[in-house]
Every structure is written in C-alpha cells, then in structure tokens.
Design a protein around this motif. Sequence first.
Motif, mmCIF file in Angstrom:
data_model
loop_
_atom_site.group_PDB
_atom_site.id
_atom_site.type_symbol
_atom_site.label_atom_id
_atom_site.label_comp_id
_atom_site.label_asym_id
_atom_site.label_seq_id
_atom_site.Cartn_x
_atom_site.Cartn_y
_atom_site.Cartn_z
ATOM 1 N N LEU A 94 0.828 -1.212 0.000
ATOM 2 C CA LEU A 94 0.000 0.000 0.000
ATOM 3 C C LEU A 94 0.861 1.260 0.000
ATOM 4 C CD1 LEU A 94 -2.824 -1.021 2.503
ATOM 5 C CD2 LEU A 94 -2.983 -0.821 0.008
ATOM 6 N N ARG A 95 1.957 1.211 0.701
ATOM 7 C CA ARG A 95 2.845 2.374 0.813
ATOM 8 C C ARG A 95 3.685 2.581 -0.454
ATOM 9 N NH1 ARG A 95 5.460 0.459 4.567
ATOM 10 N NH2 ARG A 95 7.562 0.439 3.780
ATOM 11 N N LEU A 96 4.106 1.473 -1.064
ATOM 12 C CA LEU A 96 5.003 1.533 -2.223
ATOM 13 C C LEU A 96 4.474 0.606 -3.335
ATOM 14 C CD1 LEU A 96 8.269 1.298 -0.117
ATOM 15 C CD2 LEU A 96 7.460 3.330 -1.344
ATOM 16 N N PRO A 97 3.338 0.955 -3.916
ATOM 17 C CA PRO A 97 2.698 0.033 -4.869
ATOM 18 C C PRO A 97 3.544 -0.314 -6.089
ATOM 19 C CG PRO A 97 1.650 2.197 -4.933
ATOM 20 C CD PRO A 97 2.598 2.201 -3.769
ATOM 21 N N HIS A 98 4.326 0.621 -6.584
ATOM 22 C CA HIS A 98 5.128 0.323 -7.775
ATOM 23 C C HIS A 98 6.305 -0.579 -7.415
ATOM 24 C CE1 HIS A 98 2.690 3.051 -10.045
ATOM 25 N NE2 HIS A 98 2.983 4.043 -9.228
ATOM 26 N N ARG A 99 6.857 -0.399 -6.237
ATOM 27 C CA ARG A 99 7.926 -1.304 -5.800
ATOM 28 C C ARG A 99 7.363 -2.697 -5.568
ATOM 29 N NH1 ARG A 99 12.469 1.767 -2.167
ATOM 30 N NH2 ARG A 99 12.386 3.717 -3.313
ATOM 31 N N TRP A 100 6.163 -2.769 -5.018
ATOM 32 C CA TRP A 100 5.547 -4.066 -4.769
ATOM 33 C C TRP A 100 5.476 -4.897 -6.046
ATOM 34 C CZ3 TRP A 100 0.712 -5.912 -6.553
ATOM 35 C CH2 TRP A 100 0.373 -7.168 -6.059
ATOM 36 N N SER A 101 5.236 -4.240 -7.168
ATOM 37 C CA SER A 101 5.165 -4.984 -8.426
ATOM 38 C C SER A 101 6.491 -5.676 -8.736
ATOM 39 C CB SER A 101 4.753 -4.072 -9.583
ATOM 40 O OG SER A 101 5.770 -3.134 -9.858
ATOM 41 N N LEU A 102 7.595 -5.146 -8.243
ATOM 42 C CA LEU A 102 8.895 -5.788 -8.436
ATOM 43 C C LEU A 102 9.065 -7.003 -7.528
ATOM 44 C CD1 LEU A 102 11.256 -2.682 -8.662
ATOM 45 C CD2 LEU A 102 10.436 -4.116 -10.540
ATOM 46 N N ILE A 103 8.337 -7.032 -6.411
ATOM 47 C CA ILE A 103 8.433 -8.167 -5.491
ATOM 48 C C ILE A 103 7.793 -9.401 -6.115
ATOM 49 C CG2 ILE A 103 7.566 -9.106 -3.308
ATOM 50 C CD1 ILE A 103 7.871 -6.322 -2.115
ATOM 51 N N GLU A 104 6.615 -9.238 -6.611
ATOM 52 C CA GLU A 104 5.875 -10.392 -7.115
ATOM 53 C C GLU A 104 6.141 -10.694 -8.580
ATOM 54 O OE1 GLU A 104 4.551 -12.632 -5.423
ATOM 55 O OE2 GLU A 104 4.717 -11.554 -3.552
ATOM 56 N N HIS A 105 6.791 -9.793 -9.272
ATOM 57 C CA HIS A 105 7.061 -10.005 -10.690
ATOM 58 C C HIS A 105 8.493 -9.596 -11.038
ATOM 59 C CE1 HIS A 105 2.770 -10.517 -10.930
ATOM 60 N NE2 HIS A 105 2.619 -9.362 -10.346
ATOM 61 N N PRO A 106 9.476 -10.205 -10.366
ATOM 62 C CA PRO A 106 10.850 -9.773 -10.649
ATOM 63 C C PRO A 106 11.335 -10.121 -12.062
ATOM 64 C CG PRO A 106 10.849 -11.588 -9.074
ATOM 65 C CD PRO A 106 9.419 -11.211 -9.321
ATOM 66 N N ALA A 107 10.766 -11.131 -12.689
ATOM 67 C CA ALA A 107 11.047 -11.481 -14.088
ATOM 68 C C ALA A 107 12.509 -11.352 -14.467
ATOM 69 C CB ALA A 107 10.183 -10.641 -15.022
ATOM 70 N N SER A 108 13.345 -12.162 -13.870
ATOM 71 C CA SER A 108 14.758 -12.101 -14.178
ATOM 72 C C SER A 108 15.379 -13.487 -14.059
ATOM 73 C CB SER A 108 15.460 -11.155 -13.207
ATOM 74 O OG SER A 108 16.847 -11.200 -13.393
ATOM 75 N N ALA A 109 16.385 -13.698 -14.874
ATOM 76 C CA ALA A 109 17.154 -14.938 -14.777
ATOM 77 C C ALA A 109 18.421 -14.731 -13.947
ATOM 78 C CB ALA A 109 17.514 -15.425 -16.174
ATOM 79 N N ASP A 110 18.605 -13.533 -13.420
ATOM 80 C CA ASP A 110 19.793 -13.200 -12.642
ATOM 81 C C ASP A 110 19.768 -13.962 -11.315
ATOM 82 O OD1 ASP A 110 21.722 -12.027 -10.971
ATOM 83 O OD2 ASP A 110 21.422 -10.042 -11.824
ATOM 84 N N PRO A 111 20.801 -14.730 -11.016
ATOM 85 C CA PRO A 111 20.846 -15.467 -9.751
ATOM 86 C C PRO A 111 20.771 -14.554 -8.517
ATOM 87 C CG PRO A 111 22.584 -16.236 -11.218
ATOM 88 C CD PRO A 111 21.954 -15.035 -11.866
ATOM 89 N N ALA A 112 21.234 -13.326 -8.633
ATOM 90 C CA ALA A 112 21.168 -12.396 -7.501
ATOM 91 C C ALA A 112 19.724 -11.989 -7.210
ATOM 92 C CB ALA A 112 22.027 -11.157 -7.771
ATOM 93 N N VAL A 113 18.906 -11.873 -8.251
ATOM 94 C CA VAL A 113 17.488 -11.573 -8.045
ATOM 95 C C VAL A 113 16.815 -12.777 -7.397
ATOM 96 C CG1 VAL A 113 15.286 -11.029 -9.166
ATOM 97 C CG2 VAL A 113 17.390 -9.937 -9.968
ATOM 98 N N GLU A 114 17.133 -13.956 -7.876
ATOM 99 C CA GLU A 114 16.571 -15.179 -7.292
ATOM 100 C C GLU A 114 16.967 -15.317 -5.821
ATOM 101 O OE1 GLU A 114 16.919 -19.963 -7.919
ATOM 102 O OE2 GLU A 114 16.906 -18.709 -9.719
ATOM 103 N N ALA A 115 18.211 -15.002 -5.498
ATOM 104 C CA ALA A 115 18.664 -15.078 -4.102
ATOM 105 C C ALA A 115 17.915 -14.073 -3.229
ATOM 106 C CB ALA A 115 20.171 -14.832 -4.022
ATOM 107 N N ALA A 116 17.685 -12.881 -3.745
ATOM 108 C CA ALA A 116 16.947 -11.869 -2.987
ATOM 109 C C ALA A 116 15.499 -12.308 -2.780
ATOM 110 C CB ALA A 116 17.005 -10.516 -3.691
ATOM 111 N N ALA A 117 14.887 -12.888 -3.807
ATOM 112 C CA ALA A 117 13.518 -13.387 -3.684
ATOM 113 C C ALA A 117 13.457 -14.510 -2.651
ATOM 114 C CB ALA A 117 13.007 -13.865 -5.041
ATOM 115 N N THR A 118 14.469 -15.346 -2.637
ATOM 116 C CA THR A 118 14.523 -16.435 -1.665
ATOM 117 C C THR A 118 14.592 -15.896 -0.240
ATOM 118 O OG1 THR A 118 15.543 -17.920 -3.256
ATOM 119 C CG2 THR A 118 15.874 -18.446 -0.925
ATOM 120 N N ARG A 119 15.313 -14.810 -0.030
ATOM 121 C CA ARG A 119 15.394 -14.224 1.321
ATOM 122 C C ARG A 119 14.009 -13.795 1.807
ATOM 123 N NH1 ARG A 119 20.370 -12.688 -0.891
ATOM 124 N NH2 ARG A 119 19.685 -10.665 -1.679
ATOM 125 N N LEU A 120 13.199 -13.246 0.928
ATOM 126 C CA LEU A 120 11.846 -12.851 1.314
ATOM 127 C C LEU A 120 10.972 -14.074 1.562
ATOM 128 C CD1 LEU A 120 9.661 -10.758 1.823
ATOM 129 C CD2 LEU A 120 9.299 -10.635 -0.656
#
Length: 185
Positions: A94-120
């Motif tokens: 609610l506070r950061l709606p555009h950033r939230w879209s990056l949480i649920e739709h990171p759409a990347s093959a970068d292992p660093a993005v996958e690692a960050a998603a795993t932390r969440l």
Amino acid sequence: MPRAGLTPAAVTRLALELLDESGSESLTLKNVAARAGVATPSLYKHVQSIDHLKDLMAITVLDEAAAEIGAAVMGRSGREALEAFLTAYRGYALRLPHRWSLIEHPASADPAVEAAATRLVEVAYAVVRGFGLADDGLIDAVRTLRAAVTGFIALEQGGGFQLGRDPGESFRYLVSILAAGLAAG
C-alpha cells in the motif's frame, strides 16, 4: 570517467525514486539519466542496460521488503507471526505500490534476483513453521500465503473491492481464515 557520486547503487536509488513517483511507464534510461543530471550514455558506466537496472531495483526492493517484513515477525510465532507477516506485506504494497510490483514479478534470470527473492520467501517459511508444518506442507502453506496476500493486494490496488465494506475488515477476515487453515493443517 564516471560522474562523482554516481554508482550502480546511486543509479538504482534514482530509478526507484522515479518508479515511486511516476510508475513503471516512466522507467527509461533516458529518464533516469535526466534525474541523475547526466547524458544517457553515461549511465552505461554504472548499469549495463535497462534490464540490468531493473534487476538491481528488484534486488534492492526484495531485500528492503524482506528486512521490513522480517522485522515485523521477529520474536512472534503462530497466528501472531502470521498476522504480522500479512499486515507488513500489505502495508509495504500500500505504501510503495510500484515497488511491490517488483516483489511479485521480478522477471529475471539473474541469480542475484533469485537469491533476494529467496530471502523474502524464507520469512514466509519461518512464519508457517510456527504452525508445526513440515516438508511439502511448508511449501503448500507458503504458496497459499503468497497467493492469498498477493491476490488481495492486486484486487485492492486495482479497484476490485467496490462493495461498501472496508477492505481492512476483509483483510482481517483473510488473516483469520489463513490462521485457522494453518492451525488445522
């Protein structure tokens, strides 16, 4: 020579500010360069492409959300942890709606993005472990939590709750249903 003070992290911060203010449609290297006060080609000293910049943004946002949501659940268990998790997750969206879209739709093959998603996602696993679930039950519970909260947020942000009841009341109902389901699981 790179502009003093301009780094990949600084470019990412500027891009996130632009995203927060204007949404994803405004996110171009040209607009980020203008915000940085440099010519667009100068950004290539700090980011490889718009996709690389989006990966850096996703990593930043996923780490930010994991820290915030993780702090909300710290020291809690069971229903209390679940409620804190879901409330913090929704609050971030609610506070950061555009950033939230990056949480649920990171759409990347970068292992660093996958690692960050795993932390969440690990924060969600910590919450459901408090209900005594194990193995496949943990996976199903985490998927259910994410689907429920993501669906609720998407409907809320998209104007899908047009009936007269406060969405906060419906959210509390969602928390109750999920808590009961996990406790029974």
